[in-house]
Write an enzyme that holds these catalytic residues in place. Structure first.
Site, PDB file in Angstrom:
ATOM      1  N   SER A  29      -2.194  -6.709  -2.655  1.00 22.90           N
ATOM      2  CA  SER A  29      -1.260  -7.710  -1.897  1.00 22.90           C
ATOM      3  C   SER A  29      -2.049  -8.501  -0.781  1.00 22.90           C
ATOM      4  O   SER A  29      -1.160  -9.440  -0.376  1.00 22.90           O
ATOM      5  CB  SER A  29      -0.132  -6.622  -1.160  1.00 22.90           C
ATOM      6  OG  SER A  29      -1.033  -5.671  -0.348  1.00 22.90           O
ATOM      7  N   GLY A  34       0.992  -1.284   0.005  1.00 18.06           N
ATOM      8  CA  GLY A  34       0.053   0.013  -0.204  1.00 18.06           C
ATOM      9  C   GLY A  34       0.996   1.194   0.077  1.00 18.06           C
ATOM     10  O   GLY A  34       0.799   2.241   0.975  1.00 18.06           O
ATOM     11  N   ASP A  50      -5.571   1.583   5.526  1.00 15.46           N
ATOM     12  CA  ASP A  50      -6.995   1.942   5.759  1.00 15.46           C
ATOM     13  C   ASP A  50      -7.420   1.337   7.028  1.00 15.46           C
ATOM     14  O   ASP A  50      -7.255   0.102   7.298  1.00 15.46           O
ATOM     15  CB  ASP A  50      -7.712   1.072   4.539  1.00 15.46           C
ATOM     16  CG  ASP A  50      -8.716   1.971   4.070  1.00 15.46           C
ATOM     17  OD1 ASP A  50      -9.121   2.933   4.658  1.00 15.46           O
ATOM     18  OD2 ASP A  50      -9.284   1.690   2.739  1.00 15.46           O
TER      19      ASP A  50
END
Lengths: 312, 431
Positions: free
Chosen positions: A190, A133, A212
């Site tokens: 991922s 990310g 997140d």
């Protein structure tokens, strides 16, 4: 501002609103520049429709000579042209190509100067750092010069953001010949495809920076750090490899720490080890998200753990 | 409307068959119906279920005998995992699952039952206490590992019991070290077997007395069967079953040009001769692969086609010592047909005479009257002594669609995907 920027949307709303709507303004916790407008339908609550609008950049800034997507002074891509949604659904079926196995990852596409030929399937050198990310790639860029001999890759699910990082790396390579040849980025999920990219014990560092938060309990399975996913990260990391996590959301920070603490294949780094690790300082300073938190005077919560052999 | 149609097809489940390890009994599951025939006594079995949730209420998706033959486990879409005792044929325990169950396996020592759900989580039930014939009513399952939100299609324990192997629709096979203490979870991944280019549909181990650890074989929606070394995860051999059976002149479709290759639907290792029986969508018969355990290769030896009637098996089973390979063809429910939950059962015999090198055609499809258990068995397991050919064909077609809908990722064209994104707010401000 509301009227000019979103006339269309409002117009659309008026079409809907035989019923009364209650407008609620809220500031997004993650990004102070972006305001969110939430509409909650009060009457006729048949379907309980809920809309979320996001404010984009003004339109007048678009005029620019040559390639407007690149800054004239730094020749780097400009982030505002690569705006994407803040969230992406990790559960949905993926429509991007995924390598069948780690030996199918084409290093020549990612690191053309280091791997000129694409026929090579056994690589002398393998990717060792993965930024999961990676967002706009701030950490990768800092790491690239700090570890010039290590291959590293960023993994990002949002296609526009990946596109930005790709352009950014290409521009940096042109501006600084010989540098930034060891970084790359790939668009992937991922949470699903780590084993398709990395062999067992291939990685020495994994980064999960400002993931997140997914506050709702029913969405906890979307969190990128979770007890079951840690098994896969432990598989990809070599013994002694380090996993770095940081967040500005206290609840998530505690969650990530608890997951790592409860896993038999990870142990926390001691304070003096954290002090000695140059990468730890980058966690909050190098990334775009980290800088934003610092600007707003926010708090961060980090958890840094080492992959160990489980005691029997 | 399109969605509604799809949902109906999604709910279609293939008929399944399982054979007791010493061929004492044969179990067939069609929809929610579990049928067992006792071959020792030659009688149909009357199942007894006094648990709080008696009998299955929705399609059974997995049937499995324990290797010592004392237990039969069934599980499915009603989120129930039922453990049956093969002595009195009573249900000794019903374990509640949170999600629909897609696969089950029993450890070789008979101490653990493992099941997987449609969200990719693998659970384990500790059978400790079962052997004292105590009540198992309060058994709870614990999650030990998870594939990230992917349907698990098959579960197996390795012959030595060290590993648990799980296959999913994201082309993956994961080999995990089975933990000593299951309540702690299974965290150590031994390897991933990567190479399939479509969903993995079935797993089996091939072993013999010289190679007791055996090798893993897997079948997939990409029409291939692959041979793996589970310790390293490396691919040892690939057998393009779909293409090779096609080139030998076997028609694999109903005449229509099919856009995707026929999927391998089931695998069954035949222990007495190192053969692997494979069923593939559209083929009325069984493909036999021989597996050379010392050379680590896999090749087609024979295609046994079923003559005289169309019979596309949906599931196969065999015991560890006997000579028959059992097959079933059918689905849980057929639309527009009142002959619900019918399934055709057949058996192939003669493997014991097949030497690994001779390649001689010995195995033959048994006539109905020659099947062990005879017509009485067929009546019980099929639901009726005679099954019309059309029913079997329609079942195969329905099942093909159902499998495609469930396991193959939907391919949207670029335009369609852009169109779907048009409503997104971040796109709206662009123009």
């Amino acid at each position: 501002m509301l009227a000019s920027a979103h006339y269309e949307t409002l117009h659309h709303l008026q079409g809907l609103s035989q019923n009364s709507y209650n407008f609620l303004w809220g500031k997004s916790a993650r990004n102070s520049k972006v305001s969110t407008l939430k509409l909650i339908k009060l009457s006729n609550s048949g379907d309980g429709r809920r809309l979320r609008l996001r404010f984009g950049p003004g339109r007048k800034m678009l005029k620019n000579e040559t390639n407007p997507h690149f800054s004239k002074t730094t020749r780097l891509p400009r982030k505002r042209f690569y705006r994407a949604r803040a969230h992406s659904n990790p559960l949905s079926d993926s429509h991007f190509p995924v390598p069948i196995s780690p030996c199918h990852v084409d290093y020549s596409l990612h690191y053309p100067q280091l791997f000129p030929s694409s026929d090579q399937t056994v690589h002398s050198k393998k990717i060792q750092f993965a930024d999961i990310g990676c967002g706009f790639g701030g950490l990768l860029i800092s790491l690239s010069t700090l570890f010039p001999d290590t291959l590293m890759i960023g993994m990002e699910l949002r296609d526009k953001v990946t596109e930005y990082v790709k352009e950014r790396i290409l521009a940096l390579r042109v501006e600084n010949p010989g540098q930034y040849q060891n970084v790359s980025v790939v668009r992937t999920n991922s949470m699903k495809y780590i084993p398709n990219y990395f062999e067992k014990g291939q990685l020495s560092k994994m980064f999960f920076l400002f993931p997140d938060p997914h506050f709702k309990e029913k969405n906890h399975r979307r969190r990128v750090i979770s007890p079951h996913l840690l098994d896969e990260y432990a598989y990809a990391l070599c013994t002694g490899g380090i996993i770095y996590t940081i967040t500005d959301v206290e609840e998530l920070g505690e969650w990530m720490k608890a997951c790592l603490e409860g896993h038999p294949m990870f142990e926390a780094l001691r304070d003096e080890e954290l002090e000695a690790d140059p990468v730890v300082k980058l966690l909050s300073s190098a990334t775009e998200e980290g800088q934003k938190v610092a600007r707003n005077g926010g708090q961060t919560f980090q958890a840094v753990y080492r992959r160990v052999v489980p005691s029997l | 409307m399109e969605d509604g149609e799809q949902n109906k097809e999604l709910e279609v489940a293939p008929a399944l068959i399982a054979v007791h390890p010493t061929q004492d009994s044969v179990a067939v599951a069609v929809g929610s119906d579990l049928r067992v025939f006792n071959l020792k006594t030659g009688c149909p079995v009357q199942l007894v279920d006094d648990t709080a949730e008696p009998f299955h209420r929705d399609s059974i998706r997995a049937v499995c005998y324990g290797s010592n033959g004392k237990l039969l486990v069934t599980a499915g879409d009603d989120k129930l995992v039922k453990i049956w005792h093969t002595d009195g044929w009573s249900c000794i325990c019903t374990v509640l699952s949170e999600k629909r169950v897609s696969a089950v396996a029993i450890s070789n020592d008979g101490l653990f039952i493992s099941f997987a759900d449609k969200f990719g989580v693998v659970w384990v039930v500790d059978l400790d206490g079962f052997h004292d014939h105590q009540s198992l009513a309060s058994k709870k399952a614990v999650p030990i590992l998870a594939h990230y939100c992917s349907i698990i299609t098959s579960l197996e324990f390795s012959p030595d019991g060290r590993f648990i192997i799980s296959a999913d629709r994201d082309f993956k096979i994961r080999v995990t070290v089975f933990p000593k203490e299951t309540s702690d979870g299974a965290h150590e991944i031994q390897s991933f077997c990567l190479g399939h280019t479509e969903f993995v549909s079935c797993l089996a181990f091939v072993w013999d007395s010289d190679n007791p650890d055996g090798l893993l074989v897997s079948g997939s929606g990409d029409s291939t069967v692959r041979l793996w070394d589970i310790t390293s995860g490396s691919l040892l051999d690939t057998c393009e079953v779909g293409a090779e059976a096609g080139s030998q002149g076997f028609q694999l479709s109903n005449g229509k040009e099919d856009e995707c290759c026929p999927a391998i639907t089931d695998l069954c290792a035949i222990p007495i001769c190192s053969l692997v029986a494979v069923v593939i969508q559209g083929l009325s018969g069984v493909v036999l692969l021989s597996c050379n355990l010392s050379d680590k290769t896999l090749s087609i030896t024979q295609v046994i086609s079923i003559k005289g009637e169309a019979f596309i098996p949906t599931s196969m089973g065999t015991s560890s010592s006997s000579d028959e390979l059992w097959m079933v063809a059918g689905v849980s429910s057929l639309q527009g047909s009142n002959s619900n939950s019918l399934a055709r059962v057949k058996a192939i015999s003669g493997f014991i005479k097949m030497k690994p090198d001779s390649g001689e055609v010995v195995a033959t499809v048994l006539e109905d009257k020659d099947i062990p258990g005879g017509m009485q068995l067929l009546e019980k397991l099929q639901g009726s002594a005679e099954i019309k050919e059309e029913v079997v064909l329609a079942a195969a077609e329905t099942l093909k669609t159902a499998m495609r809908n469930l396991l193959i990722k939907k391919q949207y064209s670029v335009e369609k995907r852009e169109f779907r994104k048009r409503g997104r707010n971040d796109r709206k401000t662009k123009h």
